[in-house]
Design an enzyme around this catalytic site. Structure first.
Site, mmCIF file in Angstrom:
data_model
loop_
_atom_site.group_PDB
_atom_site.id
_atom_site.type_symbol
_atom_site.label_atom_id
_atom_site.label_comp_id
_atom_site.label_asym_id
_atom_site.label_seq_id
_atom_site.Cartn_x
_atom_site.Cartn_y
_atom_site.Cartn_z
ATOM 1 N N GLY A 70 27.732 -2.266 -10.530
ATOM 2 C CA GLY A 70 26.720 -2.231 -9.480
ATOM 3 C C GLY A 70 25.597 -2.116 -9.981
ATOM 4 O O GLY A 70 24.410 -2.801 -9.467
ATOM 5 N N THR A 71 25.129 -1.338 -11.181
ATOM 6 C CA THR A 71 24.057 -1.295 -11.974
ATOM 7 C C THR A 71 23.474 -2.646 -12.354
ATOM 8 O O THR A 71 22.370 -3.066 -12.113
ATOM 9 C CB THR A 71 24.089 -0.332 -12.987
ATOM 10 O OG1 THR A 71 24.413 1.039 -12.795
ATOM 11 C CG2 THR A 71 22.935 -0.523 -13.750
ATOM 12 N N ASN A 147 23.528 7.778 -1.638
ATOM 13 C CA ASN A 147 24.640 8.151 -2.443
ATOM 14 C C ASN A 147 24.562 9.493 -2.650
ATOM 15 O O ASN A 147 25.711 10.056 -3.262
ATOM 16 C CB ASN A 147 24.596 7.192 -3.821
ATOM 17 C CG ASN A 147 23.172 7.487 -4.749
ATOM 18 O OD1 ASN A 147 22.103 7.421 -4.294
ATOM 19 N ND2 ASN A 147 23.377 8.072 -5.686
ATOM 20 N N GLN A 175 27.212 2.110 -1.604
ATOM 21 C CA GLN A 175 27.903 3.245 -1.247
ATOM 22 C C GLN A 175 28.350 2.899 0.433
ATOM 23 O O GLN A 175 29.259 3.483 1.143
ATOM 24 C CB GLN A 175 27.001 4.367 -0.900
ATOM 25 C CG GLN A 175 26.740 5.169 -2.425
ATOM 26 C CD GLN A 175 28.081 5.877 -2.934
ATOM 27 O OE1 GLN A 175 28.979 5.688 -2.318
ATOM 28 N NE2 GLN A 175 28.225 5.843 -4.152
ATOM 29 N N HIS A 197 34.792 0.010 -8.026
ATOM 30 C CA HIS A 197 35.204 1.460 -8.126
ATOM 31 C C HIS A 197 34.486 2.260 -7.112
ATOM 32 O O HIS A 197 35.322 3.434 -7.084
ATOM 33 C CB HIS A 197 34.887 1.741 -9.586
ATOM 34 C CG HIS A 197 33.508 1.969 -9.589
ATOM 35 N ND1 HIS A 197 32.871 3.397 -9.887
ATOM 36 C CD2 HIS A 197 32.399 1.238 -9.911
ATOM 37 C CE1 HIS A 197 31.786 3.452 -9.959
ATOM 38 N NE2 HIS A 197 31.295 2.219 -10.141
ATOM 39 N N THR A 233 33.098 -14.435 -19.826
ATOM 40 C CA THR A 233 34.535 -14.490 -19.409
ATOM 41 C C THR A 233 34.638 -13.515 -18.276
ATOM 42 O O THR A 233 34.512 -12.234 -18.488
ATOM 43 C CB THR A 233 35.838 -14.278 -20.379
ATOM 44 O OG1 THR A 233 35.621 -15.321 -21.442
ATOM 45 C CG2 THR A 233 37.015 -14.354 -19.769
ATOM 46 N N CYS A 321 25.302 8.531 -12.484
ATOM 47 C CA CYS A 321 24.243 8.077 -13.507
ATOM 48 C C CYS A 321 23.112 8.881 -14.009
ATOM 49 O O CYS A 321 22.579 8.255 -14.848
ATOM 50 C CB CYS A 321 24.025 6.497 -12.789
ATOM 51 S SG CYS A 321 25.316 5.591 -12.384
#
Length: 377
Positions: A70-71, A147, A175, A197, A233, A321
């Site tokens: 997501g970052t 979040n 979120q 995740h 990849t 984070c």
């Protein structure tokens, strides 16, 4: 017994994803850029997952890009808009995730921090004032569900103002995915970010939604994957797991939201019976019940988190984070909570596998800890 109340950091991997990963036949994947049958089989699996995800969020498959997190997705959107769309101004809220705020801080463009209310909601009058001052192309960054507090921002109203001023709207929906039906909101924004995740998928997969699929921008070079937008990849197994987790999340969204509401109300009632001094930010606002910050004035969050962990309960002090940062939560600071209150804040976030007995256990443990710390009731 361990109780996990930190789903906003990473949600427990869903049973359906575990079942997929436990099947050895599903772990036979190859480089999807290879032209042989094995490679094209992996390519087909990615395409199928992309189609599933796109249909669930009401997007065209060509309008989504898979990333590593997501970052990365948030960084990609901000960098792309500046370099490809010619953005000269960015308006953002001080309660945005650090993946957005820190990326903006590192850009040499006009930056406007929009005011918020003490409940964390965007000040629409100040927003209108900010956007009316901007000369040149403007990007507006507003997270859909916060979040740390679970607060839901009025994206529809924000979108209408953006359209009035021909500004682009980016919403961090990391979120929100799996907690509310985001399909209507996708139609209101130009860009959105997601992470597997957070909904019971596995680490290593994020996603970007962009309205204009004709714009091509690449940050990671060395390959033509993801329609020429991101070299490297693809994470085949992670992308498939993402699609499975999203399907299950949306199939059970009504049931899980009803359950989260019950857990949230049980939590509030229990905390209220323990002490009237405990503070719940955004309690009287429109928020999602799965995410709750709890403030214990005069105590230190680290002591509470360690005490809970020793008793088998996993919680956090806010965004994973930003853990360890001096000064506490930037979200609570922006909402004008005192330093004493900010450093005494912990976050509970429920997920698909939590239940009422676990909430009762937490309440019993936290009550005992507070008595030991001589917290004034």
């Amino acid at each position: 017994m361990r109780i996990y109340f930190d789903h906003a950091a990473t949600s427990s991997v869903r049973s359906e994803v575990k079942n997929f990963l436990s099947d050895k036949g599903n772990l036979e994947f190859f480089n999807p850029s290879s032209v042989h049958a094995e490679g094209q089989s992996s390519r087909s699996k990615i395409n199928n997952a992309r189609d599933i995800i796109a249909s669930l969020i009401k997007s065209d498959p060509d309008n989504i890009l898979f990333t590593s997190s997501g970052t990365e997705a948030c960084n990609y959107i901000i960098n792309m808009t500046i370099k490809t769309y010619g953005i000269e101004n960015i308006i953002y809220l001080p309660t945005e995730h650090k993946a957005v705020v820190d990326t903006i801080f590192n850009k040499k463009i006009n930056q406007y921090q929009c005011k918020i209310t003490n409940q964390g909601l965007i000040d629409l009058d100040n927003f209108q004032e900010c956007i009316s001052q901007c000369i040149g192309k403007t990007l507006v960054c507003v997270m859909l569900i916060n979040n740390e507090t679970g607060l839901i921002q009025p994206i529809e109203k924000i979108s209408k103002i953006c359209q009035e001023y021909d500004a682009y709207l980016f919403s961090d929906m990391i979120q929100a995915l799996g907690k509310i039906n985001i399909a209507p909101f996708i139609g209101m924004v130009d860009f959105a970010s997601f992470a597997s995740h957070k909904i019971g998928g596995i680490h290593g997969v994020g996603m970007v939604y962009f309205k204009d699929k004709n714009k091509i921008y690449k940050e990671i070079h060395g390959g033509e994957q993801e329609f020429g937008r991101r070299g490297g990849t693809e994470n085949v197994i992670g992308i498939i797991s993402f699609s499975i987790a999203l399907q299950v999340s949306l199939e059970r969204i009504d049931f899980e939201n009803k359950k989260n509401n019950l857990l949230y109300n049980r939590l509030l009632d229990g905390l209220n019976s323990i002490s009237k001094k405990i503070i719940i930010p955004c309690q009287n606002s429109i928020k999602h019940s799965s995410i709750t910050t709890i403030i214990f004035p005069g105590l230190k969050a680290e002591s509470l988190i360690m005490g809970l962990d020793m008793e088998g309960v996993a919680v956090s002090s806010g965004a994973a984070c930003s853990s360890g940062k001096i000064g506490g939560s930037h979200v609570l600071n922006a909402m004008n909570y005192s330093h004493e209150q900010v450093i005494g804040a912990i976050r509970l976030s429920f997920g698909w596998d939590n239940n009422e007995d676990q909430v009762d256990f937490f309440l019993n443990v936290i009550n005992n800890l507070l008595q030991g710390m001589k917290f004034k009731h």
